[in-house]
Design a protein around this motif. Sequence first.
Motif, PDB file in Angstrom:
ATOM      1  N   PRO A 279       0.829  -1.214   0.000  1.00 22.23           N
ATOM      2  CA  PRO A 279       0.000   0.000   0.000  1.00 22.23           C
ATOM      3  C   PRO A 279       0.859   1.259   0.000  1.00 22.23           C
ATOM      4  CG  PRO A 279       0.013  -0.996   2.177  1.00 22.23           C
ATOM      5  CD  PRO A 279       0.734  -1.959   1.273  1.00 22.23           C
ATOM      6  N   VAL A 280       0.321   2.309  -0.624  1.00 18.01           N
ATOM      7  CA  VAL A 280       1.044   3.568  -0.799  1.00 18.01           C
ATOM      8  C   VAL A 280       0.342   4.677  -0.021  1.00 18.01           C
ATOM      9  CG1 VAL A 280       1.781   5.319  -2.469  1.00 18.01           C
ATOM     10  CG2 VAL A 280       1.831   2.884  -3.101  1.00 18.01           C
ATOM     11  N   VAL A 281       1.131   5.491   0.672  1.00 16.64           N
ATOM     12  CA  VAL A 281       0.640   6.743   1.243  1.00 16.64           C
ATOM     13  C   VAL A 281       1.359   7.867   0.508  1.00 16.64           C
ATOM     14  CG1 VAL A 281       0.451   8.191   3.295  1.00 16.64           C
ATOM     15  CG2 VAL A 281       0.202   5.709   3.496  1.00 16.64           C
ATOM     16  N   ALA A 282       0.605   8.814  -0.034  1.00 14.75           N
ATOM     17  CA  ALA A 282       1.209   9.876  -0.854  1.00 14.75           C
ATOM     18  C   ALA A 282       0.414  11.153  -0.688  1.00 14.75           C
ATOM     19  CB  ALA A 282       1.240   9.455  -2.323  1.00 14.75           C
ATOM     20  N   PHE A 283       0.987  12.233  -1.177  1.00 15.80           N
ATOM     21  CA  PHE A 283       0.289  13.513  -1.199  1.00 15.80           C
ATOM     22  C   PHE A 283      -0.672  13.574  -2.381  1.00 15.80           C
ATOM     23  CE2 PHE A 283       4.226  15.203   1.023  1.00 15.80           C
ATOM     24  CZ  PHE A 283       3.590  15.373   2.245  1.00 15.80           C
ATOM     25  N   ALA A 284      -1.800  14.219  -2.163  1.00 17.64           N
ATOM     26  CA  ALA A 284      -2.772  14.441  -3.235  1.00 17.64           C
ATOM     27  C   ALA A 284      -2.257  15.578  -4.106  1.00 17.64           C
ATOM     28  CB  ALA A 284      -4.138  14.775  -2.650  1.00 17.64           C
ATOM     29  N   SER A 285      -1.326  15.233  -4.988  1.00 19.89           N
ATOM     30  CA  SER A 285      -0.621  16.244  -5.771  1.00 19.89           C
ATOM     31  C   SER A 285      -0.098  15.628  -7.063  1.00 19.89           C
ATOM     32  CB  SER A 285       0.544  16.803  -4.953  1.00 19.89           C
ATOM     33  OG  SER A 285       1.403  17.614  -5.718  1.00 19.89           O
ATOM     34  N   GLY A 286      -0.211  16.362  -8.158  1.00 27.62           N
ATOM     35  CA  GLY A 286       0.407  15.938  -9.411  1.00 27.62           C
ATOM     36  C   GLY A 286      -0.174  14.659  -9.987  1.00 27.62           C
ATOM     37  N   GLY A 287       0.675  13.946 -10.740  1.00 28.27           N
ATOM     38  CA  GLY A 287       0.232  12.748 -11.427  1.00 28.27           C
ATOM     39  C   GLY A 287      -0.106  11.592 -10.516  1.00 28.27           C
ATOM     40  N   VAL A 288       0.346  11.638  -9.253  1.00 23.99           N
ATOM     41  CA  VAL A 288       0.044  10.560  -8.302  1.00 23.99           C
ATOM     42  C   VAL A 288      -1.464  10.447  -8.085  1.00 23.99           C
ATOM     43  CG1 VAL A 288       0.355   9.812  -5.910  1.00 23.99           C
ATOM     44  CG2 VAL A 288       2.279  10.763  -7.184  1.00 23.99           C
ATOM     45  N   MET A 289      -2.200  11.543  -8.257  1.00 28.63           N
ATOM     46  CA  MET A 289      -3.646  11.510  -8.080  1.00 28.63           C
ATOM     47  C   MET A 289      -4.325  10.680  -9.164  1.00 28.63           C
ATOM     48  SD  MET A 289      -4.292  15.475  -6.937  1.00 28.63           S
ATOM     49  CE  MET A 289      -6.029  15.222  -6.604  1.00 28.63           C
ATOM     50  N   GLU A 290      -3.607  10.361 -10.226  1.00 29.76           N
ATOM     51  CA  GLU A 290      -4.156   9.520 -11.293  1.00 29.76           C
ATOM     52  C   GLU A 290      -3.840   8.043 -11.098  1.00 29.76           C
ATOM     53  OE1 GLU A 290      -3.039  11.249 -15.170  1.00 29.76           O
ATOM     54  OE2 GLU A 290      -2.756  13.140 -14.088  1.00 29.76           O
ATOM     55  N   THR A 291      -2.870   7.726 -10.236  1.00 30.28           N
ATOM     56  CA  THR A 291      -2.467   6.328 -10.049  1.00 30.28           C
ATOM     57  C   THR A 291      -2.927   5.749  -8.720  1.00 30.28           C
ATOM     58  OG1 THR A 291      -0.300   7.104  -9.288  1.00 30.28           O
ATOM     59  CG2 THR A 291      -0.473   6.452 -11.587  1.00 30.28           C
ATOM     60  N   VAL A 292      -2.897   6.550  -7.664  1.00 31.90           N
ATOM     61  CA  VAL A 292      -3.363   6.076  -6.354  1.00 31.90           C
ATOM     62  C   VAL A 292      -4.871   6.304  -6.262  1.00 31.90           C
ATOM     63  CG1 VAL A 292      -3.229   6.374  -3.864  1.00 31.90           C
ATOM     64  CG2 VAL A 292      -1.154   6.546  -5.238  1.00 31.90           C
ATOM     65  N   LEU A 293      -5.609   5.227  -6.053  1.00 31.35           N
ATOM     66  CA  LEU A 293      -7.052   5.322  -5.864  1.00 31.35           C
ATOM     67  C   LEU A 293      -7.312   5.373  -4.358  1.00 31.35           C
ATOM     68  CD1 LEU A 293      -8.143   2.606  -8.463  1.00 31.35           C
ATOM     69  CD2 LEU A 293      -7.807   5.072  -8.824  1.00 31.35           C
ATOM     70  N   PRO A 294      -7.691   6.537  -3.824  1.00 29.49           N
ATOM     71  CA  PRO A 294      -7.796   6.696  -2.361  1.00 29.49           C
ATOM     72  C   PRO A 294      -8.749   5.677  -1.738  1.00 29.49           C
ATOM     73  CG  PRO A 294      -7.986   8.814  -3.485  1.00 29.49           C
ATOM     74  CD  PRO A 294      -8.046   7.764  -4.547  1.00 29.49           C
ATOM     75  N   GLY A 295      -8.252   4.991  -0.717  1.00 28.80           N
ATOM     76  CA  GLY A 295      -9.059   3.997  -0.034  1.00 28.80           C
ATOM     77  C   GLY A 295      -9.167   2.682  -0.775  1.00 28.80           C
ATOM     78  N   GLU A 296      -8.543   2.595  -1.963  1.00 29.66           N
ATOM     79  CA  GLU A 296      -8.609   1.360  -2.743  1.00 29.66           C
ATOM     80  C   GLU A 296      -7.222   0.763  -2.980  1.00 29.66           C
ATOM     81  OE1 GLU A 296     -11.159   1.458  -6.215  1.00 29.66           O
ATOM     82  OE2 GLU A 296     -12.121   3.273  -5.474  1.00 29.66           O
ATOM     83  N   THR A 297      -6.263   1.601  -3.417  1.00 31.63           N
ATOM     84  CA  THR A 297      -4.892   1.106  -3.619  1.00 31.63           C
ATOM     85  C   THR A 297      -3.903   1.806  -2.693  1.00 31.63           C
ATOM     86  OG1 THR A 297      -4.352   2.720  -5.349  1.00 31.63           O
ATOM     87  CG2 THR A 297      -5.394   0.672  -6.044  1.00 31.63           C
ATOM     88  N   GLY A 298      -4.377   2.804  -1.966  1.00 28.80           N
ATOM     89  CA  GLY A 298      -3.509   3.555  -1.062  1.00 28.80           C
ATOM     90  C   GLY A 298      -4.273   4.701  -0.448  1.00 28.80           C
ATOM     91  N   LEU A 299      -3.536   5.617   0.167  1.00 31.22           N
ATOM     92  CA  LEU A 299      -4.140   6.759   0.844  1.00 31.22           C
ATOM     93  C   LEU A 299      -3.484   8.042   0.356  1.00 31.22           C
ATOM     94  CD1 LEU A 299      -4.169   5.308   4.483  1.00 31.22           C
ATOM     95  CD2 LEU A 299      -6.046   5.284   2.806  1.00 31.22           C
ATOM     96  N   LEU A 300      -4.285   9.070   0.110  1.00 29.02           N
ATOM     97  CA  LEU A 300      -3.799  10.386  -0.302  1.00 29.02           C
ATOM     98  C   LEU A 300      -4.136  11.408   0.778  1.00 29.02           C
ATOM     99  CD1 LEU A 300      -4.813  10.546  -4.093  1.00 29.02           C
ATOM    100  CD2 LEU A 300      -2.554  10.066  -3.130  1.00 29.02           C
TER     101      LEU A 300
END
Length: 355
Positions: A279-300
């Motif tokens: 699982p990935v924890v990342a900032f809701a910023s840039g292109g990461v918002m297109e790859t991390v699905l919040p609550g599904e593949t990680g947390l933003l």
Amino acid sequence: MRVALVENSGNLFGGGQHSFLQLLGAFSQAIEPLVVVPAWGSFADAAAQRARVVVVPMPSLRNSAPFGWIHAGIRLAAVFRRHGIELVHANGSRCMLYAGTVARLCGLPVVWHVRINDPDPALDWLLQRLASTVVVNSCFVAKRFPGFQTEVIPNGVDLALFRPRTPRPELAAELGLGPHERIVLNVARCVAFKGLDRFIEVARRVVRRMPMTRFLLAGEGPLLEELQRQAADLGDRILFLGARRDVPELMALADVVLFTSLEEPFGRVVIEAMAMGIPVVAFASGGVMETVLPGETGLLVDPDDLESMAEAVLGLLSSPVERRRLGEHGQRVARRDYDIRLHARRIEALYDRCR
């Protein structure tokens, strides 16, 4: 189809070049690639294991005489003719100016692959017009070209390399990791936009509440020594590993991947972690918002809310069930959307449309 893949540098620097290398290894037999680099180095050496490599020096656009530009153009044209090149694919701006100009003069279609969002006002207008097609790796990067048609093709990941695996006890022992410690990993170049000062601050907050946590940072760059000084108070709770060739094995040790980049154009590390079920924890910023699905593949989390990021990490470290749920969904999404073979087929289809 004989394709010349032209790269800005002979050395490996970042994710864009790793993506280009993985594409090179995933082409179907319909593509005969020739790699053109300005000098030998780590990228050229790796490319030579997959395809023929030709060196054509391409001087800096701003710090060299026009004679050098002309000489590079003549040599590129000769390479294209000698190898019967049918299409040119340029991975970056400097090589696109050379390769795009020569390709147009030779009557060849040219694809400009753009993987960063920083505009270059002096060049972008010209390079867009030299290109038959501009391909970008995220909708975020596409915003670099307002009003201009681009093709969005996300980067791919080698699922054979980045796959779930049992952690290697000898690697854990080499790094001094205890069997009951929780591991948080980031893989990033030590440059400003990777937000590694925030990685360190989140580490402080997590370790205060969960002391049996270790933070690993794999990567090198100009800010490495400064980051090490900033993290001195964390002692052995944070390890700076430098550049590593065993990133999949490092990821296998990790419970969470903490990605602190700001305005990241795409984020290869994110899809690599997803492919491995981490699982990935990342900032809701840039292109990461297109790859991390919040609550599904990680947390933003909000880029200005380090406490929420620390809470997100602590929550995952405390819940094996939630880690497993997010990791398994991430694997499914990686297989569906980011398989390097799918990426290669999309690029090949783009080539066909350009001919």
